[in-house]
Scaffold this active site. Sequence first.
Site, short mmCIF file in Angstrom:
data_model
loop_
_atom_site.label_atom_id
_atom_site.label_comp_id
_atom_site.label_asym_id
_atom_site.label_seq_id
_atom_site.Cartn_x
_atom_site.Cartn_y
_atom_site.Cartn_z
N HIS A 52 2.71 10.15 -4.07
CA HIS A 52 2.26 10.79 -5.32
C HIS A 52 2.40 12.30 -5.17
CE1 HIS A 52 -0.43 7.21 -6.78
NE2 HIS A 52 0.81 7.10 -7.20
N HIS A 77 5.72 -2.97 -12.80
CA HIS A 77 5.01 -1.68 -12.95
C HIS A 77 6.08 -0.59 -12.89
CE1 HIS A 77 2.44 1.68 -12.14
NE2 HIS A 77 2.44 1.58 -10.82
N GLU A 98 6.05 2.65 -12.43
CA GLU A 98 5.96 3.89 -11.67
C GLU A 98 7.20 4.04 -10.79
OE1 GLU A 98 2.21 4.50 -9.65
OE2 GLU A 98 2.59 6.65 -9.47
N ASP A 117 8.05 4.67 -7.85
CA ASP A 117 8.26 4.06 -6.53
C ASP A 117 8.75 2.61 -6.64
OD1 ASP A 117 5.61 3.86 -7.57
OD2 ASP A 117 4.88 3.10 -5.66
N HIS A 152 -2.69 -0.35 -11.28
CA HIS A 152 -3.51 0.79 -11.61
C HIS A 152 -2.95 1.64 -12.75
CE1 HIS A 152 -1.11 4.09 -9.42
NE2 HIS A 152 -0.38 2.98 -9.37
N ASP A 201 1.09 -3.31 -7.07
CA ASP A 201 0.27 -2.41 -6.24
C ASP A 201 -1.01 -3.09 -5.71
OD1 ASP A 201 1.78 -0.02 -6.21
OD2 ASP A 201 1.09 0.50 -8.21
N TYR A 237 -6.18 2.47 0.51
CA TYR A 237 -5.38 2.26 -0.70
C TYR A 237 -6.29 1.96 -1.88
CZ TYR A 237 -1.33 0.56 -3.34
OH TYR A 237 -0.35 0.39 -4.29
N HIS A 263 3.57 -2.88 -1.83
CA HIS A 263 3.52 -1.94 -0.70
C HIS A 263 2.93 -2.64 0.52
CE1 HIS A 263 4.45 1.63 -3.06
NE2 HIS A 263 3.51 1.31 -3.93
#
Length: 397
Positions: free
Chosen positions: A23, A79, A81, A83, A146, A165, A193, A226
Amino acid sequence: MAQKIKNNVYFVGKVDWELRTFHGDELSTHHGTNYNSYLIKEQKTVLIDTVWGPFAEEFVQNLSREVDLKKIDAIVILHAEADHSGALPLLLKSIPHVPVYCTPNGAKALKGHYHQDMNLKIVRTGDTLDLGNGKKFVFLEAPMLHWPDTMFAYMPGENILFSNDAFGQHLATDKIWADLIDQAALWDEAIKYYANIIAPWSKLVDSKLKELKTLNWPIEMICTAHGACWRKDIHKIIEAYGAWANAYQENRISILYDSIWGGTRIMADAIAQGIREADSNVVVDVFNTAKHDKNDAATEVFRSKAILVGSPSHNKCMLSSVAKIVEELKGLAFQGKKAAAFGCYGWSGEAQKRLTGLLAEAGYEIVDEGITNLWEPDAEAVRKCVAYGRAFAQRVA
Ligand code: FEO
């Protein structure tokens, strides 16, 4: 190199051994991370998620060794995001018309990130994607676990939950499975996490866990986005999430402080001594916010029942490292914790009042007015701090 998960399900993600912040530079990742992507080769060939953009070329090259890219029938983005979706634009250069399954918010996020046409297929909870051979995905939206777009995919028959996540850890591993990882490191990273990424959305975590229980899906594996995936004692990580989502605390008190000339540090140590004298069972940890990793300190706060935050007054404010962690704690929105402020001052003494106000604003129950000291603590001041620590321990017992 693909690694088999089960039958026709393969790991095709990227192990990032080098990552030390995530992040941007917001989150420390002492053990690196994985960007887990999965390839399902049933009658249809379907990819779940991709990897972070810097690894896009490597990812697409490796993927093309596992499967003719033109034979990929669908991509599922659980998701959006970066990554997990970062390699999508490069992959779509080879297969621009392949359907990309995501939630309505996933579509917004993909458009917002990449500003390019994609063959987006919107799915919601209960929708399915037929994989052939009697296999399918069932989608389950998981908003704010999230991000608003997050969803899970469940594969009945194989009994695999792809959770993105949720249930993950920033832990680089090529071993795939949580039961093959050093357990101390695994659980340290799992709780870090949760505390630093998932905790603000704990109410939604709790309701999603209850929904999963109601669905009663047999789950033999949880494949995260992850770190390691779960295949043994899966109930342990589900139960941990249940505990973490409900005002989690251990019998711990964390003292966070910064100091200019050492006076507030002396106060921190004396308060810690008082707490230990009053309650030999409580674990007391003391952190200098300027020197200690912010996310590790936040994790310890998450585990604590109460915190003491100290700063000398400086230019009518608190020191910047203390302001930084208090702002962080407001965002993380831990529930059910108590707090008080302390610190030295030379003439006006604004920091402790500001700190107390910010801790209250962050949702902490303020135990008392805290303790301050004019100039450097002498023996009498140290005695008062020890006594304050004893009283604080009793108030939060
Ligand atoms: Fe791992 Fe929210 O991205």
